[in-house]
Design a protein around this motif. Structure first.
Motif, PDB file in Angstrom:
ATOM      1  N   GLU A  51      49.533  30.990  34.160  1.00  0.00           N
ATOM      2  CA  GLU A  51      48.995  30.951  32.876  1.00  0.00           C
ATOM      3  C   GLU A  51      47.732  30.160  32.814  1.00  0.00           C
ATOM      4  O   GLU A  51      46.663  30.634  32.280  1.00  0.00           O
ATOM      5  CB  GLU A  51      50.072  30.215  31.868  1.00  0.00           C
ATOM      6  N   ILE A  52      47.582  28.941  33.629  1.00  0.00           N
ATOM      7  CA  ILE A  52      46.417  28.280  33.421  1.00  0.00           C
ATOM      8  C   ILE A  52      45.101  28.800  34.053  1.00  0.00           C
ATOM      9  O   ILE A  52      43.988  28.900  33.525  1.00  0.00           O
ATOM     10  CB  ILE A  52      46.601  26.980  34.010  1.00  0.00           C
ATOM     11  N   GLU A  82      46.222  36.770  27.110  1.00  0.00           N
ATOM     12  CA  GLU A  82      47.755  36.493  27.313  1.00  0.00           C
ATOM     13  C   GLU A  82      47.877  36.992  28.832  1.00  0.00           C
ATOM     14  O   GLU A  82      47.243  37.404  29.561  1.00  0.00           O
ATOM     15  CB  GLU A  82      48.342  37.729  26.519  1.00  0.00           C
ATOM     16  N   VAL A  83      49.165  36.633  29.376  1.00  0.00           N
ATOM     17  CA  VAL A  83      49.727  37.037  30.514  1.00  0.00           C
ATOM     18  C   VAL A  83      51.046  37.793  30.176  1.00  0.00           C
ATOM     19  O   VAL A  83      51.852  37.334  29.462  1.00  0.00           O
ATOM     20  CB  VAL A  83      49.942  35.870  31.517  1.00  0.00           C
ATOM     21  N   GLU A  84      51.178  38.836  30.860  1.00  0.00           N
ATOM     22  CA  GLU A  84      52.472  39.830  30.487  1.00  0.00           C
ATOM     23  C   GLU A  84      53.031  40.439  31.931  1.00  0.00           C
ATOM     24  O   GLU A  84      52.571  40.266  32.700  1.00  0.00           O
ATOM     25  CB  GLU A  84      51.665  41.258  30.051  1.00  0.00           C
ATOM     26  N   LEU A 120      36.381  39.760  36.080  1.00  0.00           N
ATOM     27  CA  LEU A 120      37.125  38.645  35.650  1.00  0.00           C
ATOM     28  C   LEU A 120      38.364  38.816  35.126  1.00  0.00           C
ATOM     29  O   LEU A 120      39.373  38.088  35.186  1.00  0.00           O
ATOM     30  CB  LEU A 120      36.337  37.709  34.394  1.00  0.00           C
ATOM     31  N   SER A 121      38.880  40.144  34.703  1.00  0.00           N
ATOM     32  CA  SER A 121      40.126  40.567  34.349  1.00  0.00           C
ATOM     33  C   SER A 121      40.638  41.489  35.485  1.00  0.00           C
ATOM     34  O   SER A 121      40.158  41.061  36.286  1.00  0.00           O
ATOM     35  CB  SER A 121      39.777  41.477  33.116  1.00  0.00           C
ATOM     36  N   GLY A 156      39.764  38.644  25.405  1.00  0.00           N
ATOM     37  CA  GLY A 156      40.703  39.292  24.435  1.00  0.00           C
ATOM     38  C   GLY A 156      41.586  39.939  25.326  1.00  0.00           C
ATOM     39  O   GLY A 156      42.598  40.707  24.841  1.00  0.00           O
ATOM     40  N   PHE A 157      41.641  39.872  26.740  1.00  0.00           N
ATOM     41  CA  PHE A 157      42.164  41.207  27.529  1.00  0.00           C
ATOM     42  C   PHE A 157      43.606  40.229  28.015  1.00  0.00           C
ATOM     43  O   PHE A 157      44.024  39.020  27.779  1.00  0.00           O
ATOM     44  CB  PHE A 157      41.570  41.352  28.877  1.00  0.00           C
TER      45      PHE A 157
END
Length: 557
Positions: A450-451, A461-463, A494-495, A506-507
């Motif tokens: 998460e960090i 978010e992380v899914e 970066l995503s 926002g990804f």
């Protein structure tokens, strides 16, 4: 006509490796020569008491593009520049993999007048380190299948849950997924398997995170090769593999000493991927450099969100290393690429496009500040860069309070990097860096992911997939949840979506599953699709490489 990298390398006069060693205070009797210009360095030259007070400089970059950023060239150039201004400096780098050499890159020893020599040797086999990693890895693969075939699988290994593949140091897409053991009962047990490239081997990652030979032996023994029918992990030591594997690595664990074009020391060792491993040279090589020089310049693969983060969170925590400054390499071409300019048009001056791509650079500056490090921006200059375009970057860096300097090492060698060297020296000696890792190993898996996702990638978010959640439960059950995390994702964003360039927001980072490198000391959350065995491009660099009757190689660049 501009000379190629290889032509520049051939025109350079190399010094005997004993003279390069003498610059670091190494006696000739301590060298393990590999010819006249390369030598292995024994581990006894590492002296922890001498490391205190030395300066470690990390070189990272903005998000890579097809235009290329020249991080290795900038690293070598910075080391040349620091030596030019009177700072005793060694550059410490990874070893090139044959896959990229014969694939798209054509070489990975720097470029122009910022190269390490002998260029052909370094790019082609070098001292056999990759071959030793490959043999140690494949020995374990053979022992796994032999145990099931000849020893009646007394460890209760489920052939469907064997995660240990084989490796080779070549881009070979046809071997990604294969079936082995065909041809009758004498050929073993048929099962699905495959090949990864050698740089993706956990043996390589373990080598680069080891402190000495016995530490490497322990790490190799702790490798998980698969699981039993009861989902218990099976490790290499249960197959009595670690002794023979480490024996193959006896010489590989020693770093390699070579030289730059300007006759300064360069230590080259190890080559783990930056997607699924730490992406930097070995702890041993870095500590060797810090024991022998006053400054060490080292790089980490891809950008600050991949190799940079992993260098700082994995390598520095495992090796008890503290960088004193960080260089972020940027190019005008790459910034224009992040603004959406197509590759054929990147040579056309466009200051507005440079400004539009600057948020990507800003994010990488922000990332390094998360680690409490002082960043310096290096503009790796190309002939097509306009004065106006360069000024756009300088003005933005000044507003952000970041030192910025041109790096013209490709064209001018160390002379073209003295401004950068002075800026880096000032940052390193300012005492303002207070390196702090982003997380501690004792945090939960989810906290660590998460960090990184939120702070370094900029995710909202992380899914986790159902499979990923089940694997987290398994890791907790078998006591692997306190290992470092080494997130695997695309280098082009970066995503986790390579199409989201510049600075997306926002990804959601989607963790679809995990790999495990329990021996090396980390788990690998996989976001998106990561290729562990690359394929050759439509026109491989190998087609341009040749050799004549006198042994002169051409085509490397």
């Amino acid at each position: 006509m501009t000379k190629s990298d290889l032509e520049i390398a051939h025109a350079s006069k190399m010094q005997p490796i004993s003279k390069i060693a003498a610059k670091l205070g190494i006696q000739e009797d301590d060298l393990r020569p590999y010819g006249k210009y390369v030598a292995k360095l024994p581990l006894r030259l590492i002296d922890e008491s001498k490391i205190k007070g030395k300066k470690l400089i990390l070189v990272t970059a903005i998000t890579p593009t097809l235009a290329g950023e020249g991080k290795t060239t900038a690293s070598i150039g910075l080391a040349e520049g620091l030596n030019k201004i009177g700072v005793k400096t060694a550059v410490v780098l990874r070893e090139p993999s044959l896959g990229p050499v014969f694939g798209m890159k054509g070489g990975a020893a720097g470029g122009g007048y910022a190269q390490v020599l002998p260029m052909e040797s370094i790019n082609l086999h070098f001292t056999g380190d990759f071959a030793a990693v490959e043999k140690a890895h494949n020995l374990l693969s053979a022992l796994v299948d032999n145990h099931i075939h000849n020893q009646k699988n007394t460890l209760n290994i489920d052939p469907r849950k064997i995660i240990w593949k084989r490796v080779m140091d070549m881009n070979e897409r046809a071997l990604r997924d294969i079936v082995i053991g065909l041809g009758g009962s004498a050929q073993g047990i048929p099962r699905e398997s495959g090949f990864d490239i050698t740089a993706a081997s956990e043996v390589m990652a373990a080598l680069c995170l080891s402190n000495d030979l016995m530490d490497l032996k322990q790490k190799l023994g702790n490798i998980i090769i698969g699981y039993t029918y009861d989902d218990e992990p099976v490790r290499a030591y249960q197959l009595n593999a670690q002794g023979a594997m480490t024996a193959l690595m006896k010489h590989t664990i020693m770093p390699n000493l070579v030289q730059t074009i300007e006759g300064n020391p360069a230590i080259i060792h190890g080559g783990p991927f930056a997607n699924i491993a730490q992406g930097s040279n070995s702890i041993i090589a870095t500590k060797m450099g810090l024991s022998l020089a006053d400054y060490v310049v080292t790089e980490a693969g891809f950008a600050s969100d991949l190799g940079g983060e992993k260098f700082l969170d994995l390598k520095c925590q495992y090796g008890n290393l503290k960088p004193d400054a960080v260089v972020i390499v940027a190019t005008i071409r790459a910034l224009k690429s992040h603004s959406g300019i197509p590759f054929p048009d990147l040579k056309i001056p466009n200051a507005d496009a440079v400004a539009f791509g600057l948020p990507n650079l800003e994010k990488h500056i922000e990332n390094m500040r998360h680690f409490m490090l002082i960043p310096v921006v290096a503009i790796n200059k190309f002939a097509t860069d306009s004065v106006e375009e360069i000024q756009v970057v300088i003005d933005r860096c000044e507003k952000l309070g970041v030192k910025v300097a041109l790096c013209e090492a490709w064209e001018k060698g160390g002379e073209g990097a003295t401004d950068l060297a002075l800026a880096v020296k000032e940052a390193a000696e300012s005492g303002k860096s207070n390196f702090t890792p982003l997380y501690r190993f004792e945090w939960s898996i989810e906290q660590k992911i998460e960090i990184i996702a939120r702070k370094i990638y900029g995710a909202a978010e992380v899914e986790y997939s159902v499979k990923a959640k089940q694997q987290i439960k398994l890791f907790k059950k078998i006591g692997l949840d306190k290992l470092a995390v080494c997130i695997a994702k695309t280098q082009y964003s970066l995503s986790d979506d390579p199409k989201l360039t510049n600075r997306p927001s926002g990804f959601t980072i989607k963790i679809r599953e995990f790999d495990i490198a329990a021996g090396a000391g980390f788990i690998i959350p996989i976001a998106g699709t990561i290729m562990r065995m690359p394929g050759l491009p439509s026109k491989p660099a190998a087609e341009s490489i040749d050799i004549d009757a006198d042994g002169n190689i051409t085509g490397l660049f």
